[in-house]
Motif scaffolding. Structure first.
Motif, mmCIF file in Angstrom:
data_model
loop_
_atom_site.group_PDB
_atom_site.id
_atom_site.type_symbol
_atom_site.label_atom_id
_atom_site.label_comp_id
_atom_site.label_asym_id
_atom_site.label_seq_id
_atom_site.Cartn_x
_atom_site.Cartn_y
_atom_site.Cartn_z
ATOM 1 N N PHE A 57 -60.267 19.125 86.533
ATOM 2 C CA PHE A 57 -61.561 18.605 86.124
ATOM 3 C C PHE A 57 -61.555 17.091 86.183
ATOM 4 C CE2 PHE A 57 -59.193 18.206 82.228
ATOM 5 C CZ PHE A 57 -59.755 17.129 81.556
ATOM 6 N N GLU A 58 -62.711 16.551 86.354
ATOM 7 C CA GLU A 58 -62.926 15.113 86.251
ATOM 8 C C GLU A 58 -63.858 14.900 85.070
ATOM 9 O OE1 GLU A 58 -64.064 13.059 89.775
ATOM 10 O OE2 GLU A 58 -62.772 14.287 91.039
ATOM 11 N N PRO A 59 -63.794 13.738 84.440
ATOM 12 C CA PRO A 59 -64.629 13.480 83.261
ATOM 13 C C PRO A 59 -66.084 13.207 83.641
ATOM 14 C CG PRO A 59 -63.299 11.565 83.752
ATOM 15 C CD PRO A 59 -62.871 12.635 84.706
ATOM 16 N N LYS A 60 -66.770 14.277 84.044
ATOM 17 C CA LYS A 60 -68.179 14.183 84.372
ATOM 18 C C LYS A 60 -68.839 15.454 83.867
ATOM 19 C CE LYS A 60 -67.843 16.410 88.873
ATOM 20 N NZ LYS A 60 -68.152 16.358 90.269
ATOM 21 N N ASP A 61 -70.129 15.411 83.655
ATOM 22 C CA ASP A 61 -70.830 16.617 83.249
ATOM 23 C C ASP A 61 -70.981 17.531 84.453
ATOM 24 O OD1 ASP A 61 -71.224 16.262 80.471
ATOM 25 O OD2 ASP A 61 -72.782 14.776 80.879
ATOM 26 N N TYR A 62 -70.554 18.779 84.299
ATOM 27 C CA TYR A 62 -70.583 19.749 85.380
ATOM 28 C C TYR A 62 -71.825 20.626 85.352
ATOM 29 C CZ TYR A 62 -65.831 18.786 86.953
ATOM 30 O OH TYR A 62 -64.713 18.194 87.473
ATOM 31 N N GLY A 63 -72.687 20.456 84.369
ATOM 32 C CA GLY A 63 -73.871 21.293 84.283
ATOM 33 C C GLY A 63 -73.480 22.749 84.179
ATOM 34 N N PRO A 64 -74.124 23.634 84.962
ATOM 35 C CA PRO A 64 -73.823 25.058 84.858
ATOM 36 C C PRO A 64 -72.403 25.428 85.292
ATOM 37 C CG PRO A 64 -75.426 24.641 86.611
ATOM 38 C CD PRO A 64 -75.223 23.357 85.880
ATOM 39 N N LYS A 65 -71.734 24.575 86.030
ATOM 40 C CA LYS A 65 -70.361 24.861 86.468
ATOM 41 C C LYS A 65 -69.344 24.655 85.342
ATOM 42 C CE LYS A 65 -71.194 23.970 91.312
ATOM 43 N NZ LYS A 65 -70.876 23.187 92.480
ATOM 44 N N ALA A 66 -69.799 24.181 84.180
ATOM 45 C CA ALA A 66 -68.912 23.997 83.034
ATOM 46 C C ALA A 66 -68.666 25.309 82.283
ATOM 47 C CB ALA A 66 -69.493 22.954 82.070
ATOM 48 N N PHE A 67 -69.323 26.371 82.701
ATOM 49 C CA PHE A 67 -69.251 27.626 81.970
ATOM 50 C C PHE A 67 -68.515 28.690 82.784
ATOM 51 C CE2 PHE A 67 -72.720 25.111 80.504
ATOM 52 C CZ PHE A 67 -72.591 25.176 79.133
ATOM 53 N N SER A 68 -67.928 29.647 82.086
ATOM 54 C CA SER A 68 -67.097 30.657 82.744
ATOM 55 C C SER A 68 -67.899 31.712 83.489
ATOM 56 C CB SER A 68 -66.184 31.335 81.715
ATOM 57 O OG SER A 68 -66.966 31.983 80.712
ATOM 58 N N ARG A 87 -62.964 11.768 75.597
ATOM 59 C CA ARG A 87 -62.255 10.543 75.973
ATOM 60 C C ARG A 87 -61.349 10.151 74.816
ATOM 61 N NH1 ARG A 87 -64.327 4.650 76.849
ATOM 62 N NH2 ARG A 87 -65.808 5.416 75.339
ATOM 63 N N VAL A 88 -60.073 9.864 75.131
ATOM 64 C CA VAL A 88 -59.082 9.591 74.091
ATOM 65 C C VAL A 88 -58.483 8.195 74.197
ATOM 66 C CG1 VAL A 88 -58.521 12.025 73.713
ATOM 67 C CG2 VAL A 88 -57.246 10.725 75.433
ATOM 68 N N SER A 89 -59.091 7.345 75.029
ATOM 69 C CA SER A 89 -58.618 5.962 75.115
ATOM 70 C C SER A 89 -59.810 5.063 75.387
ATOM 71 C CB SER A 89 -57.565 5.809 76.231
ATOM 72 O OG SER A 89 -58.179 5.916 77.501
ATOM 73 N N GLY A 90 -59.568 3.760 75.326
ATOM 74 C CA GLY A 90 -60.618 2.810 75.660
ATOM 75 C C GLY A 90 -60.881 2.772 77.153
ATOM 76 N N GLY A 91 -60.005 3.399 77.907
ATOM 77 C CA GLY A 91 -60.136 3.405 79.364
ATOM 78 C C GLY A 91 -60.688 4.711 79.875
ATOM 79 N N THR A 92 -59.913 5.361 80.718
ATOM 80 C CA THR A 92 -60.407 6.532 81.431
ATOM 81 C C THR A 92 -59.563 7.779 81.190
ATOM 82 O OG1 THR A 92 -59.142 5.854 83.362
ATOM 83 C CG2 THR A 92 -61.442 5.126 83.254
ATOM 84 N N ASP A 93 -58.974 7.905 80.028
ATOM 85 C CA ASP A 93 -58.146 9.068 79.716
ATOM 86 C C ASP A 93 -58.956 10.079 78.908
ATOM 87 O OD1 ASP A 93 -55.648 8.020 80.836
ATOM 88 O OD2 ASP A 93 -55.847 6.538 79.237
ATOM 89 N N TRP A 94 -58.993 11.308 79.412
ATOM 90 C CA TRP A 94 -59.786 12.363 78.816
ATOM 91 C C TRP A 94 -58.918 13.584 78.551
ATOM 92 C CZ3 TRP A 94 -65.293 12.080 78.382
ATOM 93 C CH2 TRP A 94 -65.835 10.893 78.871
ATOM 94 N N MET A 95 -59.211 14.314 77.487
ATOM 95 C CA MET A 95 -58.488 15.518 77.115
ATOM 96 C C MET A 95 -59.485 16.673 77.043
ATOM 97 S SD MET A 95 -56.399 16.045 73.609
ATOM 98 C CE MET A 95 -54.799 15.424 74.025
ATOM 99 N N ARG A 96 -59.090 17.827 77.590
ATOM 100 C CA ARG A 96 -59.990 18.981 77.569
ATOM 101 C C ARG A 96 -59.673 19.886 76.381
ATOM 102 N NH1 ARG A 96 -60.586 22.261 82.927
ATOM 103 N NH2 ARG A 96 -58.332 22.261 82.760
ATOM 104 N N VAL A 97 -60.701 20.240 75.641
ATOM 105 C CA VAL A 97 -60.636 21.226 74.572
ATOM 106 C C VAL A 97 -61.355 22.465 75.112
ATOM 107 C CG1 VAL A 97 -61.303 21.786 72.207
ATOM 108 C CG2 VAL A 97 -60.697 19.430 72.791
ATOM 109 N N ILE A 98 -60.652 23.583 75.166
ATOM 110 C CA ILE A 98 -61.228 24.803 75.720
ATOM 111 C C ILE A 98 -61.804 25.646 74.588
ATOM 112 C CG2 ILE A 98 -60.739 26.907 77.031
ATOM 113 C CD1 ILE A 98 -58.426 25.279 78.344
ATOM 114 N N THR A 99 -63.045 26.072 74.775
ATOM 115 C CA THR A 99 -63.735 26.856 73.761
ATOM 116 C C THR A 99 -64.272 28.144 74.374
ATOM 117 O OG1 THR A 99 -65.855 25.818 74.196
ATOM 118 C CG2 THR A 99 -64.466 24.755 72.563
#
Length: 174
Positions: A57-68, A87-99
């Motif tokens: 994944f990239e840190p962008k909104d995926y719209g309907p592709k964000a769903f299973s 986003r977990v830093s002041g820069g470009t580091d992102w962490m995914r939480v799966i729900t």
């Protein structure tokens, strides 16, 4: 009415319910995305994105592709998963939480991989959302603290896979 007509009628009811389920989960995901970002109070307002629950994944909104499940077509009627990139830093580091979200009676249950479940109503109540946002925040903080503690005690060489990180490189931003 023929057996085929009966089959088509019940399949239509199934698909109508699958569409309702998708719409409700999508609404909940959007509310969580916007509300969690506000809760985290990032100075630039860019801190949570909806991303696919699996794969790169990239840190962008995926719209309907964000769903299973797909937003259209013959959809399964069942729990729906989505990812929250935080986003977990002041820069470009992102962490995914799966729900994963599923309807149980008139309520929804949101399960967070590696964490607890929350029973929620739609639209989110102020109390539900505050508790959920605080939990996600504490879940992220706890994950980092656990990794730090493991490193400091020399027990960080496990094969546990939990969160996935993504960061934008200069070539990916172009």
């Amino acid at each position: 009415m023929s057996r085929f007509d009966e089959l088509k009628a019940i399949a239509k009811t199934y698909q109508d319910l699958a569409a309702e389920n998708y719409a409700r989960v999508r609404q909940l995901a959007e509310e969580v995305r916007a509300g969690l970002c506000d809760y985290l109070d990032a100075s630039d307002g860019v801190c949570v994105r909806l991303v696919p629950p699996a794969g790169q994944f990239e840190p962008k909104d995926y719209g309907p592709k964000a769903f299973s499940i797909p937003p259209q077509g013959f959809r399964p009627l069942g729990p729906i998963a989505f990812g929250l990139a935080v986003r977990v830093s002041g820069g470009t580091d992102w962490m995914r939480v799966i729900t994963q979200c599923q309807k149980i009676g008139d309520r929804f249950v949101l399960d967070i991989q590696g964490g607890d479940s929350f029973t929620l109503s739609l639209p989110l109540t102020k109390d539900d959302s505050s508790q959920l946002f605080e939990y996600v925040y504490q879940h992220l903080m706890g994950w980092f603290q656990t990794q730090i503690d493991r490193y400091e005690t020399g027990e960080y060489g496990t094969r546990e896979i939990g969160f996935e990180f993504s960061h934008v490189t200069d070539s990916a931003q172009a």
